[in-house]
Design a protein around this motif. Sequence first.
Motif, PDB file in Angstrom:
ATOM      1  N   UNK A  46       0.827  -1.199   0.000  1.00 61.46           N
ATOM      2  CA  UNK A  46       0.000   0.000   0.000  1.00 61.46           C
ATOM      3  C   UNK A  46       0.864   1.253   0.000  1.00 61.46           C
ATOM      4  N   UNK A  47       1.928   1.240   0.798  1.00 59.94           N
ATOM      5  CA  UNK A  47       2.820   2.383   0.911  1.00 59.94           C
ATOM      6  C   UNK A  47       4.254   1.891   0.983  1.00 59.94           C
ATOM      7  N   UNK A  48       5.164   2.674   0.447  1.00 63.34           N
ATOM      8  CA  UNK A  48       6.576   2.298   0.459  1.00 63.34           C
ATOM      9  C   UNK A  48       7.225   2.551   1.815  1.00 63.34           C
ATOM     10  N   UNK A  49       6.650   3.455   2.600  1.00 61.39           N
ATOM     11  CA  UNK A  49       7.248   3.805   3.891  1.00 61.39           C
ATOM     12  C   UNK A  49       6.177   4.356   4.827  1.00 61.39           C
ATOM     13  N   UNK A  50       6.529   4.447   6.110  1.00 60.69           N
ATOM     14  CA  UNK A  50       5.612   5.068   7.075  1.00 60.69           C
ATOM     15  C   UNK A  50       5.348   6.518   6.697  1.00 60.69           C
ATOM     16  N   UNK A  51       6.384   7.215   6.249  1.00 54.59           N
ATOM     17  CA  UNK A  51       6.225   8.627   5.873  1.00 54.59           C
ATOM     18  C   UNK A  51       5.190   8.779   4.759  1.00 54.59           C
ATOM     19  N   UNK A  52       5.216   7.859   3.798  1.00 53.39           N
ATOM     20  CA  UNK A  52       4.239   7.897   2.708  1.00 53.39           C
ATOM     21  C   UNK A  52       2.823   7.634   3.242  1.00 53.39           C
ATOM     22  N   UNK A  53       2.705   6.693   4.173  1.00 50.27           N
ATOM     23  CA  UNK A  53       1.402   6.394   4.775  1.00 50.27           C
ATOM     24  C   UNK A  53       0.886   7.597   5.563  1.00 50.27           C
ATOM     25  N   UNK A 123       2.152  -2.272   7.060  1.00 56.31           N
ATOM     26  CA  UNK A 123       2.512  -1.363   5.973  1.00 56.31           C
ATOM     27  C   UNK A 123       2.418  -2.023   4.607  1.00 56.31           C
ATOM     28  N   UNK A 124       2.755  -3.303   4.512  1.00 54.30           N
ATOM     29  CA  UNK A 124       2.789  -3.968   3.212  1.00 54.30           C
ATOM     30  C   UNK A 124       1.441  -4.534   2.782  1.00 54.30           C
ATOM     31  N   UNK A 125       0.494  -4.652   3.692  1.00 51.41           N
ATOM     32  CA  UNK A 125      -0.812  -5.221   3.337  1.00 51.41           C
ATOM     33  C   UNK A 125      -1.891  -4.163   3.341  1.00 51.41           C
ATOM     34  N   UNK A 126      -2.832  -4.318   4.243  1.00 50.73           N
ATOM     35  CA  UNK A 126      -3.901  -3.329   4.429  1.00 50.73           C
ATOM     36  C   UNK A 126      -3.564  -2.532   5.681  1.00 50.73           C
ATOM     37  N   UNK A 127      -2.883  -1.417   5.510  1.00 50.19           N
ATOM     38  CA  UNK A 127      -2.362  -0.700   6.673  1.00 50.19           C
ATOM     39  C   UNK A 127      -3.437  -0.026   7.514  1.00 50.19           C
ATOM     40  N   UNK A 128      -3.092   0.117   8.780  1.00 53.00           N
ATOM     41  CA  UNK A 128      -3.845   0.937   9.709  1.00 53.00           C
ATOM     42  C   UNK A 128      -2.891   2.048  10.128  1.00 53.00           C
ATOM     43  N   UNK A 129      -3.332   3.285   9.975  1.00 51.01           N
ATOM     44  CA  UNK A 129      -2.500   4.450  10.283  1.00 51.01           C
ATOM     45  C   UNK A 129      -3.153   5.196  11.428  1.00 51.01           C
ATOM     46  N   UNK A 130      -2.356   5.552  12.433  1.00 47.69           N
ATOM     47  CA  UNK A 130      -2.867   6.362  13.537  1.00 47.69           C
ATOM     48  C   UNK A 130      -2.094   7.666  13.577  1.00 47.69           C
ATOM     49  N   UNK A 168      -9.417   0.959   2.619  1.00 47.22           N
ATOM     50  CA  UNK A 168     -10.599   0.339   2.036  1.00 47.22           C
ATOM     51  C   UNK A 168     -10.431   0.463   0.530  1.00 47.22           C
ATOM     52  N   UNK A 169     -10.356  -0.671  -0.135  1.00 46.81           N
ATOM     53  CA  UNK A 169     -10.009  -0.713  -1.552  1.00 46.81           C
ATOM     54  C   UNK A 169      -8.645  -0.033  -1.704  1.00 46.81           C
ATOM     55  N   UNK A 170      -8.574   1.051  -2.416  1.00 47.78           N
ATOM     56  CA  UNK A 170      -7.284   1.712  -2.605  1.00 47.78           C
ATOM     57  C   UNK A 170      -7.212   3.073  -1.942  1.00 47.78           C
ATOM     58  N   UNK A 171      -8.058   3.313  -0.946  1.00 49.87           N
ATOM     59  CA  UNK A 171      -8.022   4.621  -0.281  1.00 49.87           C
ATOM     60  C   UNK A 171      -8.072   4.458   1.226  1.00 49.87           C
ATOM     61  N   UNK A 172      -7.558   5.451   1.918  1.00 40.53           N
ATOM     62  CA  UNK A 172      -7.638   5.457   3.376  1.00 40.53           C
ATOM     63  C   UNK A 172      -8.953   6.089   3.796  1.00 40.53           C
TER      64      UNK A 172
END
Length: 185
Positions: A46-53, A123-130, A168-172
Amino acid sequence: MRSESGYFVAVMSTRYPAATLALALVAAAVSGCAPAPEPSPTPTPAFASEEEAFAAAEEVYRAYNEAGNARIAGESSPDPQDFLIGEALEADIDGVRFLQEEGLFLSGVSALTSFTGVDVADLSGDPTVRARICLNGRELRVLNSNGMDVTPQDRNEVVAQLVTFVRVDDQLMITTESDAPAEEC
């Protein structure tokens, strides 16, 4: 004269066409005539890095806050609920319902003053970002049906929240918003 297995196939194809198709597929697989299955593509992270997420989550939250300000201004689009899912969506629906039932409405805007990434899971699958969000609601007022300002005098003008985003799908999407200590802002 028809062979016994030919008779079986003829009877199956006229009476049970779905069963015949299944039987033909099994026979082809057993005989090795079926094509090899395509290898499934390697999932793209989903994202290359935490910063991108964190950057993606901040973009979503900024758009959500702008949609909320647009709703306060009486605009129907964009709808802030388009950015919400789960508990956050339920809370927004309840909040809108409460204001309507009490004959209250909001005036003004809230401004995002800071966005601080807290953590990212999977980060590599379906991420959860807080993230910790700080909002300045100094210009935001609660008005009654007569247009009188009934904003609570003891409210905090700066609000801190811990916000969770899920893919969700391709969006947060925003799934939860909870209060955080105001001094964190």
